[in-house]
Design a protein around this motif. Structure first.
Motif, PDB file in Angstrom:
ATOM      1  N   LYS A  39       0.460  -1.117   0.129  1.00  0.00           N
ATOM      2  CA  LYS A  39      -0.355  -0.017  -0.194  1.00  0.00           C
ATOM      3  C   LYS A  39       0.677   1.079  -0.168  1.00  0.00           C
ATOM      4  CE  LYS A  39      -3.603  -2.309   2.602  1.00  0.00           C
ATOM      5  NZ  LYS A  39      -5.301  -1.883   3.616  1.00  0.00           N
ATOM      6  N   ALA A  40       1.900   1.317   0.862  1.00  0.00           N
ATOM      7  CA  ALA A  40       2.956   2.382   0.553  1.00  0.00           C
ATOM      8  C   ALA A  40       3.538   2.760  -0.519  1.00  0.00           C
ATOM      9  CB  ALA A  40       3.850   2.240   2.052  1.00  0.00           C
ATOM     10  N   LEU A  41       3.563   1.211  -1.104  1.00  0.00           N
ATOM     11  CA  LEU A  41       3.983   1.546  -2.290  1.00  0.00           C
ATOM     12  C   LEU A  41       3.345   1.925  -3.249  1.00  0.00           C
ATOM     13  CD1 LEU A  41       6.878  -1.273  -2.963  1.00  0.00           C
ATOM     14  CD2 LEU A  41       7.450   1.357  -2.776  1.00  0.00           C
ATOM     15  N   GLU A  42       2.396   1.524  -3.632  1.00  0.00           N
ATOM     16  CA  GLU A  42       1.358   2.291  -4.492  1.00  0.00           C
ATOM     17  C   GLU A  42       0.870   3.755  -4.431  1.00  0.00           C
ATOM     18  OE1 GLU A  42      -1.294   2.588  -7.759  1.00  0.00           O
ATOM     19  OE2 GLU A  42      -0.064   0.730  -7.286  1.00  0.00           O
ATOM     20  N   ALA A  43       1.429   3.642  -2.519  1.00  0.00           N
ATOM     21  CA  ALA A  43       1.239   5.438  -2.417  1.00  0.00           C
ATOM     22  C   ALA A  43       2.272   6.559  -3.061  1.00  0.00           C
ATOM     23  CB  ALA A  43       0.252   5.337  -1.263  1.00  0.00           C
ATOM     24  N   LYS A  44       3.457   6.108  -2.132  1.00  0.00           N
ATOM     25  CA  LYS A  44       4.277   6.893  -2.162  1.00  0.00           C
ATOM     26  C   LYS A  44       5.489   6.506  -3.427  1.00  0.00           C
ATOM     27  CE  LYS A  44       3.549   7.506   2.376  1.00  0.00           C
ATOM     28  NZ  LYS A  44       4.621   7.053   3.934  1.00  0.00           N
ATOM     29  N   GLU A  45       5.128   5.154  -4.391  1.00  0.00           N
ATOM     30  CA  GLU A  45       6.759   5.077  -5.089  1.00  0.00           C
ATOM     31  C   GLU A  45       7.838   4.393  -4.604  1.00  0.00           C
ATOM     32  OE1 GLU A  45       4.574   6.275  -9.407  1.00  0.00           O
ATOM     33  OE2 GLU A  45       5.590   7.700  -8.311  1.00  0.00           O
ATOM     34  N   LEU A  46       8.294   5.090  -3.134  1.00  0.00           N
ATOM     35  CA  LEU A  46       9.917   5.026  -2.882  1.00  0.00           C
ATOM     36  C   LEU A  46       9.790   5.363  -2.013  1.00  0.00           C
ATOM     37  CD1 LEU A  46      12.622   5.701  -3.866  1.00  0.00           C
ATOM     38  CD2 LEU A  46      12.659   7.632  -3.808  1.00  0.00           C
ATOM     39  N   ILE A  47      10.291   4.132  -0.912  1.00  0.00           N
ATOM     40  CA  ILE A  47      10.323   4.213   0.108  1.00  0.00           C
ATOM     41  C   ILE A  47      11.589   3.487   0.844  1.00  0.00           C
ATOM     42  CG2 ILE A  47       7.508   4.093   0.309  1.00  0.00           C
ATOM     43  CD1 ILE A  47       7.536   0.865   1.476  1.00  0.00           C
ATOM     44  N   LYS A  48      11.459   3.755   2.188  1.00  0.00           N
ATOM     45  CA  LYS A  48      12.528   2.529   3.455  1.00  0.00           C
ATOM     46  C   LYS A  48      12.198   2.156   4.106  1.00  0.00           C
ATOM     47  CE  LYS A  48      15.818   7.084   2.779  1.00  0.00           C
ATOM     48  NZ  LYS A  48      16.372   7.706   3.626  1.00  0.00           N
ATOM     49  N   VAL A  49      12.711   0.875   4.436  1.00  0.00           N
ATOM     50  CA  VAL A  49      12.057   0.126   5.098  1.00  0.00           C
ATOM     51  C   VAL A  49      13.798   0.065   6.036  1.00  0.00           C
ATOM     52  CG1 VAL A  49      12.124  -2.668   5.776  1.00  0.00           C
ATOM     53  CG2 VAL A  49      10.986  -1.328   3.856  1.00  0.00           C
ATOM     54  N   GLY A  50      13.592   0.248   7.783  1.00  0.00           N
ATOM     55  CA  GLY A  50      14.559   0.050   8.308  1.00  0.00           C
ATOM     56  C   GLY A  50      14.765  -1.771   8.538  1.00  0.00           C
ATOM     57  N   ILE A  51      15.813  -2.264   9.059  1.00  0.00           N
ATOM     58  CA  ILE A  51      16.067  -3.983   9.989  1.00  0.00           C
ATOM     59  C   ILE A  51      16.694  -3.319  11.097  1.00  0.00           C
ATOM     60  CG2 ILE A  51      17.048  -6.145   9.312  1.00  0.00           C
ATOM     61  CD1 ILE A  51      17.426  -4.916   6.727  1.00  0.00           C
ATOM     62  N   LEU A  52      15.702  -3.450  12.156  1.00  0.00           N
ATOM     63  CA  LEU A  52      15.899  -3.721  13.328  1.00  0.00           C
ATOM     64  C   LEU A  52      17.111  -4.763  13.602  1.00  0.00           C
ATOM     65  CD1 LEU A  52      12.637  -3.445  14.756  1.00  0.00           C
ATOM     66  CD2 LEU A  52      14.511  -1.301  14.865  1.00  0.00           C
ATOM     67  N   GLN A  53      17.947  -4.249  14.856  1.00  0.00           N
ATOM     68  CA  GLN A  53      18.979  -5.324  15.134  1.00  0.00           C
ATOM     69  C   GLN A  53      18.743  -6.885  16.083  1.00  0.00           C
ATOM     70  OE1 GLN A  53      21.988  -4.397  15.224  1.00  0.00           O
ATOM     71  NE2 GLN A  53      22.137  -2.519  14.467  1.00  0.00           N
ATOM     72  N   ASN A  54      16.978  -7.022  15.946  1.00  0.00           N
ATOM     73  CA  ASN A  54      16.788  -8.483  16.929  1.00  0.00           C
ATOM     74  C   ASN A  54      16.547  -9.252  15.071  1.00  0.00           C
ATOM     75  OD1 ASN A  54      14.469  -6.931  16.051  1.00  0.00           O
ATOM     76  ND2 ASN A  54      13.656  -7.273  18.193  1.00  0.00           N
ATOM     77  N   SER A  55      16.426  -8.752  13.790  1.00  0.00           N
ATOM     78  CA  SER A  55      15.260  -9.307  12.532  1.00  0.00           C
ATOM     79  C   SER A  55      17.384 -10.524  12.541  1.00  0.00           C
ATOM     80  CB  SER A  55      15.993  -8.269  11.810  1.00  0.00           C
ATOM     81  OG  SER A  55      15.532  -9.189  10.590  1.00  0.00           O
ATOM     82  N   ASP A  56      16.244 -11.843  12.462  1.00  0.00           N
ATOM     83  CA  ASP A  56      16.957 -13.111  12.194  1.00  0.00           C
ATOM     84  C   ASP A  56      17.409 -12.750  10.812  1.00  0.00           C
ATOM     85  OD1 ASP A  56      16.105 -13.545  14.760  1.00  0.00           O
ATOM     86  OD2 ASP A  56      14.306 -14.432  13.622  1.00  0.00           O
ATOM     87  N   GLN A  57      17.346 -12.171   9.934  1.00  0.00           N
ATOM     88  CA  GLN A  57      17.826 -12.141   8.735  1.00  0.00           C
ATOM     89  C   GLN A  57      18.918 -11.380   7.566  1.00  0.00           C
ATOM     90  OE1 GLN A  57      13.998 -11.930   6.389  1.00  0.00           O
ATOM     91  NE2 GLN A  57      13.634 -14.219   6.701  1.00  0.00           N
ATOM     92  N   GLU A  58      19.413 -12.772   6.908  1.00  0.00           N
ATOM     93  CA  GLU A  58      20.514 -11.612   6.609  1.00  0.00           C
ATOM     94  C   GLU A  58      20.018 -10.114   5.445  1.00  0.00           C
ATOM     95  OE1 GLU A  58      23.914 -11.538   6.860  1.00  0.00           O
ATOM     96  OE2 GLU A  58      23.019 -13.342   8.378  1.00  0.00           O
ATOM     97  N   LYS A  59      20.898  -9.008   5.440  1.00  0.00           N
ATOM     98  CA  LYS A  59      20.224  -8.062   4.856  1.00  0.00           C
ATOM     99  C   LYS A  59      20.275  -8.146   3.400  1.00  0.00           C
ATOM    100  CE  LYS A  59      23.360  -5.400   5.958  1.00  0.00           C
ATOM    101  NZ  LYS A  59      24.485  -4.943   6.507  1.00  0.00           N
ATOM    102  N   GLU A  60      20.770  -8.922   2.984  1.00  0.00           N
ATOM    103  CA  GLU A  60      20.278  -9.170   1.349  1.00  0.00           C
ATOM    104  C   GLU A  60      19.808 -10.451   1.277  1.00  0.00           C
ATOM    105  OE1 GLU A  60      23.813  -9.947   3.156  1.00  0.00           O
ATOM    106  OE2 GLU A  60      24.466  -7.554   2.003  1.00  0.00           O
ATOM    107  N   GLU A  61      19.567 -11.584   2.540  1.00  0.00           N
ATOM    108  CA  GLU A  61      18.508 -12.156   1.727  1.00  0.00           C
ATOM    109  C   GLU A  61      16.787 -11.369   2.245  1.00  0.00           C
ATOM    110  OE1 GLU A  61      16.593 -15.577   4.260  1.00  0.00           O
ATOM    111  OE2 GLU A  61      18.577 -15.156   5.101  1.00  0.00           O
ATOM    112  N   LEU A  62      16.891 -10.612   2.494  1.00  0.00           N
ATOM    113  CA  LEU A  62      15.821  -9.544   3.060  1.00  0.00           C
ATOM    114  C   LEU A  62      15.119  -8.972   1.763  1.00  0.00           C
ATOM    115  CD1 LEU A  62      16.221  -8.068   6.295  1.00  0.00           C
ATOM    116  CD2 LEU A  62      14.268  -9.614   5.430  1.00  0.00           C
TER     117      LEU A  62
END
Length: 98
Positions: A39-62
């Motif tokens: 929904k955010a991409l449809e409205a804004k087209e360009l967004i940022k997603v922050g990865i919290l320290q407690n995330s289990d996955q690698e950045k590239e995988e995300l």
């Protein structure tokens, strides 16, 4: 859609002004998170997603997961912030250079 270098540079410049980030934490991304980003991409087209320290996955995988589920382009991965772009289907606002 594949972004060219000039287009990515243009989008990175636009992203410098984006303060709001969608935060990705532990046990995410899930379907609810994908829906919010869609929904955010449809409205804004360009967004940022922050990865919290407690995330289990690698950045590239995300990055790969977001690209696959949202049909978007990864503009930049800088530290723990992913900038993503997808043109709006209904009302495109960002005009990319050729």
């Amino acid at each position: 859609m594949t972004l060219k270098g000039k287009q990515k540079a243009y989008l990175r410049g636009l992203a410098n002004r984006i303060d709001h980030r969608y935060l990705l934490g532990k046990n995410e991304p899930d379907e609810g998170f994908y829906e919010i980003l869609d929904k955010a991409l449809e409205a804004k087209e360009l967004i940022k997603v922050g990865i919290l320290q407690n995330s289990d996955q690698e950045k590239e995988e995300l990055c790969d997961l977001l690209k696959k589920h949202l049909d978007c382009e990864i503009v930049q991965l800088l530290g723990r912030v992913i900038t993503i772009y997808r043109p709006s289907k209904k009302d495109p606002k960002i005009v990319l250079p050729k």
